[in-house]
Design a protein around this motif. Structure first.
Motif, PDB file in Angstrom:
ATOM      1  N   LYS A 294       0.813  -1.225   0.000  1.00 24.79           N
ATOM      2  CA  LYS A 294       0.000   0.000   0.000  1.00 24.79           C
ATOM      3  C   LYS A 294       0.843   1.270   0.000  1.00 24.79           C
ATOM      4  O   LYS A 294       0.311   2.361  -0.162  1.00 24.79           O
ATOM      5  CB  LYS A 294      -0.883   0.039   1.258  1.00 24.79           C
ATOM      6  CG  LYS A 294      -2.114  -0.844   1.214  1.00 24.79           C
ATOM      7  CD  LYS A 294      -2.898  -0.720   2.518  1.00 24.79           C
ATOM      8  CE  LYS A 294      -3.351   0.677   2.856  1.00 24.79           C
ATOM      9  NZ  LYS A 294      -4.651   1.091   2.347  1.00 24.79           N
TER      10      LYS A 294
ATOM     11  N   ARG B  36       2.006   2.410   2.672  1.00 23.22           N
ATOM     12  CA  ARG B  36       1.381   3.081   3.819  1.00 23.22           C
ATOM     13  C   ARG B  36       2.450   3.379   4.855  1.00 23.22           C
ATOM     14  O   ARG B  36       3.265   2.522   5.180  1.00 23.22           O
ATOM     15  CB  ARG B  36       0.329   2.140   4.407  1.00 23.22           C
ATOM     16  CG  ARG B  36      -0.456   2.658   5.605  1.00 23.22           C
ATOM     17  CD  ARG B  36      -1.538   1.632   5.923  1.00 23.22           C
ATOM     18  NE  ARG B  36      -2.274   1.873   7.131  1.00 23.22           N
ATOM     19  CZ  ARG B  36      -3.616   2.024   7.169  1.00 23.22           C
ATOM     20  NH1 ARG B  36      -4.309   1.999   6.054  1.00 23.22           N
ATOM     21  NH2 ARG B  36      -4.229   2.192   8.312  1.00 23.22           N
TER      22      ARG B  36
ATOM     23  N   SER C 288      -7.939  -0.882   4.007  1.00 23.99           N
ATOM     24  CA  SER C 288      -8.509  -0.859   2.665  1.00 23.99           C
ATOM     25  C   SER C 288      -7.429  -1.179   1.627  1.00 23.99           C
ATOM     26  O   SER C 288      -6.266  -0.780   1.776  1.00 23.99           O
ATOM     27  CB  SER C 288      -9.133   0.503   2.390  1.00 23.99           C
ATOM     28  OG  SER C 288      -8.205   1.528   2.670  1.00 23.99           O
TER      29      SER C 288
ATOM     30  N   ASN D 280      -6.117  -0.254  -1.118  1.00 22.07           N
ATOM     31  CA  ASN D 280      -5.738   0.780  -2.087  1.00 22.07           C
ATOM     32  C   ASN D 280      -4.344   1.301  -1.712  1.00 22.07           C
ATOM     33  O   ASN D 280      -3.877   1.070  -0.600  1.00 22.07           O
ATOM     34  CB  ASN D 280      -6.739   1.940  -2.027  1.00 22.07           C
ATOM     35  CG  ASN D 280      -6.957   2.442  -0.614  1.00 22.07           C
ATOM     36  OD1 ASN D 280      -7.764   1.891   0.130  1.00 22.07           O
ATOM     37  ND2 ASN D 280      -6.211   3.457  -0.224  1.00 22.07           N
TER      38      ASN D 280
ATOM     39  N   HIS E 110      -7.187  12.296   2.155  1.00 24.99           N
ATOM     40  CA  HIS E 110      -7.392  10.849   2.117  1.00 24.99           C
ATOM     41  C   HIS E 110      -8.454  10.595   1.053  1.00 24.99           C
ATOM     42  O   HIS E 110      -9.131  11.522   0.647  1.00 24.99           O
ATOM     43  CB  HIS E 110      -7.892  10.413   3.487  1.00 24.99           C
ATOM     44  CG  HIS E 110      -7.637   8.962   3.796  1.00 24.99           C
ATOM     45  ND1 HIS E 110      -7.583   8.476   5.062  1.00 24.99           N
ATOM     46  CD2 HIS E 110      -7.454   7.883   3.001  1.00 24.99           C
ATOM     47  CE1 HIS E 110      -7.366   7.178   5.050  1.00 24.99           C
ATOM     48  NE2 HIS E 110      -7.281   6.785   3.802  1.00 24.99           N
TER      49      HIS E 110
HETATM   50 MG    MG Z   1      -7.965   3.149   4.119  1.00 23.76          MG
END
Ligand code: MG
Ligand code: AMP
Length: 344
Positions: free
Chosen positions: A58, A60, A148, A150, A241
């Protein structure tokens, strides 16, 4: 890496797809799975190396903690401790809302690796009601960390194709469970005993379980409305976001929009009603109406991220979004719209 998409439509598909997903997860791999909120990118929550692959796929940042999904609503003790002073309230919430789109932030057990919680002493937990997700979690018999599916900061995926658009070549498998029932991420709350007759629910992220849904069980208060009486940890709640690549502008009033010559626009409309003072649909070449007719919030929520994705792919200069009433599910949708409109 090639990314495989496996179906779950018929019993025999479901069986073989679920066992393939569970096999990969048991090996410490990541797999994208449908949930009733949005598609999640799952890994064994108790395996730090597996969870690290979620962050990598991700992109992230590790300061943003993950939600842990337990296989069954009775499995809370796999990952969390419930303090005695909120135990009654937590039990009632679980009875009423699990399995479902409500996430509880609770003190974590030592077995939950720090990478899952970004080093916090608490863990965010829920039990999903999605059949495919449940089968996988129960076959594996372990809690699954699943944010999630993405790229970090991008639009949440509500279909297997949307997951592929986000993570193709980065993950081995996506289970295709069709469209997500709710289409918005879970409501996240922290239950607090503040010495009143009812517990306080601090809503860290508004979602499908609304303030009205929560009211019979305690006193819900949106984080942004919390008076400065104490600090609460809000990791990962970034102002930008759910953002399309195309700039998105959220209107406050109909007159706010004056088109610039030579620029192209697309309209994201709630109900497409030309009489409510908002924009006339006929004036727009590219539009997406979330819930045509009277405008129903649950329908708008289900189609919301799909709409953002479609509008983003048009190649216009700007997406213009009409606001909707901030009541019920509208609170959660407007939260997503505001963040989508904030520049990264
Ligand atoms: Mg998310
Ligand atoms: P998602 O990306 O949908 O999995 O949602 C994860 C979000 O849950 C994070 O961005 C945080 O806002 C929230 N969250 C997860 N763990 C915690 C925690 N321990 N305390 C507070 N919020 C949390």
């Amino acid at each position: 890496m090639t990314t495989q998409i496996l179906p779950t439509d018929f019993p025999e598909d479901l069986k073989s797809s679920v066992s393939e997903a569970a096999r990969l997860l048991a090996q410490g791999e990541v797999v994208a799975l449908p949930t009733e909120t949005v598609y999640g990118l799952a890994a064994d929550a108790l395996n730090a190396d597996a969870v690290a692959k979620i962050f990598a796929a991700k992109e992230r940042p590790t300061f943003d903690p993950l939600i842990v999904h337990i296989p069954h609503k009775n499995d809370l003790d796999m990952v969390a401790e419930v303090p005695e002073n909120i135990a009654k309230a937590v039990t009632k919430l679980i009875e009423r809302f699990w399995p479902g789109p409500l996430t509880l932030v609770l003190p974590k057990k030592a077995c939950v690796p720090d990478i899952v919680t970004s080093g916090l002493p608490t863990v965010a937990v829920r039990a999903s009601s999605n059949l495919v997700f449940n089968r996988v979690a129960r076959t594996l018999g372990k809690p699954l960390a699943a944010p999630s599916a993405n790229r970090f900061g991008a639009i949440s995926p509500t279909s297997a194709n949307a997951v592929r658009a986000e993570l193709d070549g980065r993950i081995p498998l996506i289970l295709d469970g069709g469209a997500c029932l709710h289409g918005l991420e879970s409501t996240i709350i922290k239950v607090e005993d503040v010495g009143e007759s009812k517990p306080r629910f601090v809503v860290l992220r508004p979602g499908p379980i609304t303030m009205d849904d929560l009211k019979p069980f305690g006193r819900p208060v949106l984080l942004k409305n919390l008076k400065g009486d104490h600090k609460i940890e809000v990791p990962g709640q970034l102002p930008s976001h759910y953002a399309p690549r195309t700039p998105l502008r959220l209107l406050e009033a109909p007159d706010d929009f004056i088109p610039e010559h030579g620029k192209t626009y697309a309209l994201l409309s709630f109900c497409g009603d030309e009489e409510d003072g908002y924009l006339k649909l006929a004036d727009w070449k590219q539009t997406f109406v979330l819930s045509p007719g009277k405008g129903k919030m649950p329908e708008a929520a289900v189609r919301f991220f799909f709409a953002l994705r479609e509008l983003d792919n048009l190649g216009v200069d700007e997406i213009i979004a009409e606001p909707m009433q901030e009541r019920g599910l509208g609170i959660a949708i407007m939260d997503r719209l505001r963040r989508a409109a904030t520049k990264r």
